[in-house]
Design an enzyme around this catalytic site. Structure first.
Site, PDB file in Angstrom:
ATOM      1  N   GLU A 266       0.852  -1.196   0.000  1.00  0.00           N
ATOM      2  CA  GLU A 266       0.000   0.000   0.000  1.00  0.00           C
ATOM      3  C   GLU A 266       0.878   1.233   0.000  1.00  0.00           C
ATOM      4  O   GLU A 266       1.851   1.302   0.753  1.00  0.00           O
ATOM      5  CB  GLU A 266      -0.905   0.075   1.241  1.00  0.00           C
ATOM      6  CG  GLU A 266      -2.081  -0.859   1.281  1.00  0.00           C
ATOM      7  CD  GLU A 266      -2.944  -0.605   2.527  1.00  0.00           C
ATOM      8  OE1 GLU A 266      -2.882   0.519   3.093  1.00  0.00           O
ATOM      9  OE2 GLU A 266      -3.665  -1.530   2.931  1.00  0.00           O
ATOM     10  N   GLU A 320     -13.492   5.766  -0.714  1.00  0.00           N
ATOM     11  CA  GLU A 320     -14.431   4.871  -0.030  1.00  0.00           C
ATOM     12  C   GLU A 320     -15.201   5.654   1.024  1.00  0.00           C
ATOM     13  O   GLU A 320     -14.668   5.978   2.086  1.00  0.00           O
ATOM     14  CB  GLU A 320     -13.671   3.703   0.595  1.00  0.00           C
ATOM     15  CG  GLU A 320     -12.930   2.846  -0.428  1.00  0.00           C
ATOM     16  CD  GLU A 320     -12.045   1.808   0.232  1.00  0.00           C
ATOM     17  OE1 GLU A 320     -12.593   0.827   0.780  1.00  0.00           O
ATOM     18  OE2 GLU A 320     -10.805   1.992   0.211  1.00  0.00           O
ATOM     19  N   LYS A 323     -15.522   4.542   5.002  1.00  0.00           N
ATOM     20  CA  LYS A 323     -14.374   4.269   5.868  1.00  0.00           C
ATOM     21  C   LYS A 323     -14.413   5.185   7.082  1.00  0.00           C
ATOM     22  O   LYS A 323     -14.687   6.386   6.966  1.00  0.00           O
ATOM     23  CB  LYS A 323     -13.059   4.468   5.108  1.00  0.00           C
ATOM     24  CG  LYS A 323     -12.774   3.401   4.075  1.00  0.00           C
ATOM     25  CD  LYS A 323     -11.328   3.420   3.624  1.00  0.00           C
ATOM     26  CE  LYS A 323     -10.420   2.851   4.679  1.00  0.00           C
ATOM     27  NZ  LYS A 323      -9.019   2.716   4.209  1.00  0.00           N
ATOM     28  N   GLU A 329      -8.989   9.485   5.083  1.00  0.00           N
ATOM     29  CA  GLU A 329      -9.161   8.040   4.921  1.00  0.00           C
ATOM     30  C   GLU A 329     -10.147   7.708   3.805  1.00  0.00           C
ATOM     31  O   GLU A 329     -10.081   6.634   3.204  1.00  0.00           O
ATOM     32  CB  GLU A 329      -9.641   7.410   6.229  1.00  0.00           C
ATOM     33  CG  GLU A 329      -8.569   7.247   7.279  1.00  0.00           C
ATOM     34  CD  GLU A 329      -7.543   6.198   6.894  1.00  0.00           C
ATOM     35  OE1 GLU A 329      -7.917   5.161   6.308  1.00  0.00           O
ATOM     36  OE2 GLU A 329      -6.345   6.414   7.159  1.00  0.00           O
TER      37      GLU A 329
END
Length: 392
Positions: A266, A320, A323, A329
């Site tokens: 990541e 997203e 999250k 985030e």
């Protein structure tokens, strides 16, 4: 004629098997497919998006069957995840590990190219909730693969955050934390036996956010800067990601596993954040991710491991919206939920937008699908032979 047909099919079958006996990663560039959202494209459309972007290597964080089915016959290479909450059960019971592998890996091969299983994510270094179950789960899943004759096709890994390190600057000083070593060393020993890499989630974005006074943002974004020197190795670093990776190599060396490869599972940069996350901008995210692609296109290693070509999974395909945590985030995606690009780094979105790419194409190795053609050819030959049983 019967002998010829059987031998032809056998040779083609062996060619296909030889082709899939590879590591979980092809080329240098991959991407994480997180799905903690209620507004993103369905898996079939994600496949279209990834193929258009010529991204072959994909990681998911679970084993969702709709995703596994959507990836069938696409040539995309997939790493599936065994979530942290499953570690206790799989660690305690080898039969449960076998059933999990049969249901979520074997059942989808060979049409879905499952090339790896990530056992947990960032298990070590933060809390000990799942730490004691990680090695047992790793061994049970590997043994299940081995019994099913799949261990040469599907690689076992687990990804670590930088929380496993006691200190990471200068890179040569990096070691594993004392409370991590008891779990890490047996894990590394097993991985060294089965040929698995050390997987690192490395975020210059986070390092910069926590150390703004010490880190030049240009150093974090791959922009021109004076860089940093390691006084012990005398190596010079012109970007923070390389330094983070070499810190991992130093920790591995200290633990006795200096020959183990480090893969970045990541990395990314948030395009939007809260008031205290001023570095999370679309411009910085575009700069980081575009310069990362340029860096990977050079097919080179780090200052400490110059011959080990760097392999990276970017985080992530989508923003997203569900999250938890700070706003950043929810804003790491290269693409918006509808498939249009978040900012221009050379990709074209699923839907056209004002941000669609005007940049020149980068030849980043990560979408090389000859295996698809071999397997398709094998199936075609098999079908022809079945239809001509008289000759067999």
């Amino acid at each position: 004629m019967k002998s010829f047909g059987v031998h032809l099919f056998f040779l083609l079958f062996l060619a296909a098997i030889a082709s899939v006996t590879v590591q979980a990663f092809t080329g240098t560039y991959g991407i994480n497919y997180g799905r903690i959202a209620n507004n993103i494209l369905p898996p079939d459309d994600v496949v279209t998006l990834l193929r258009a972007a010529k991204i072959k290597n994909v990681r998911i964080y679970d084993f969702d069957h709709s995703v596994l089915k959507a990836f069938s016959g696409t040539g995309l290479e997939l790493v599936v995840g065994l979530p942290n909450e499953n570690l206790r059960d799989v660690s305690a019971n080898a039969d449960h590990a076998m059933n999990w592998v049969k249901d979520n890996v074997l059942a989808y091969l060979p049409d879905t190219h499952i090339r790896g299983i990530a056992i947990g994510n960032e298990v070590l270094g933060s809390s000990d909730e799942f730490s004691g179950f990680l090695l047992g789960a790793v061994k049970n899943v590997y043994n299940a693969l081995d019994k099913l004759k799949l261990s040469h096709l599907v690689q076992i890994t687990t990804a670590h955050s930088q929380a496993v390190f006691a200190d990471s600057f200068p890179p040569s000083s990096c070691v594993f934390k004392d409370n991590v070593v008891q779990y890490m060393k047996p894990l590394l020993e097993f991985f060294s036996q089965i040929g698995s890499p050390f997987c690192l989630n490395a975020y210059p974005f986070l390092a910069y956010m926590y150390n703004k006074d010490q880190i030049d943002i240009n150093y974090a974004l791959f922009l021109p800067t004076k860089g940093a020197d390691d006084p012990k190795t005398k190596l010079h670093y012109d970007n923070l990601l390389d330094a983070q990776i070499d810190a991992a190599y130093a920790a591995l060396e200290d633990a006795g596993y200096g020959k183990m490869e480090v893969i970045v599972t990541e990395t990314g940069w948030a395009s939007h954040g809260d008031e205290n996350e001023a570095a999370a901008t679309a411009n910085n995210a575009r700069t980081y991710n575009y310069n990362l692609r340029k860096r990977l296109a050079k097919m080179k290693g780090t200052p400490l491991r110059p011959k080990s070509v760097l392999k990276v999974y970017v985080f992530a395909i989508f923003n997203e919206n569900l999250k938890p945590g700070p706003t950043s985030e929810r804003n790491f995606g290269l693409f918006k939920p509808d498939g249009s690009i978040s900012y221009d780094i050379g990709f074209h979105g699923f839907k056209s937008s004002s941000a669609d790419s005007s940049l020149p194409s980068l030849k980043v190795r990560g979408f090389l699908p000859p295996l698809t053609y071999i397997l398709t050819f094998c199936r075609s030959v098999s079908s022809i032979l079945r239809q001509n049983k008289a000759y067999l």
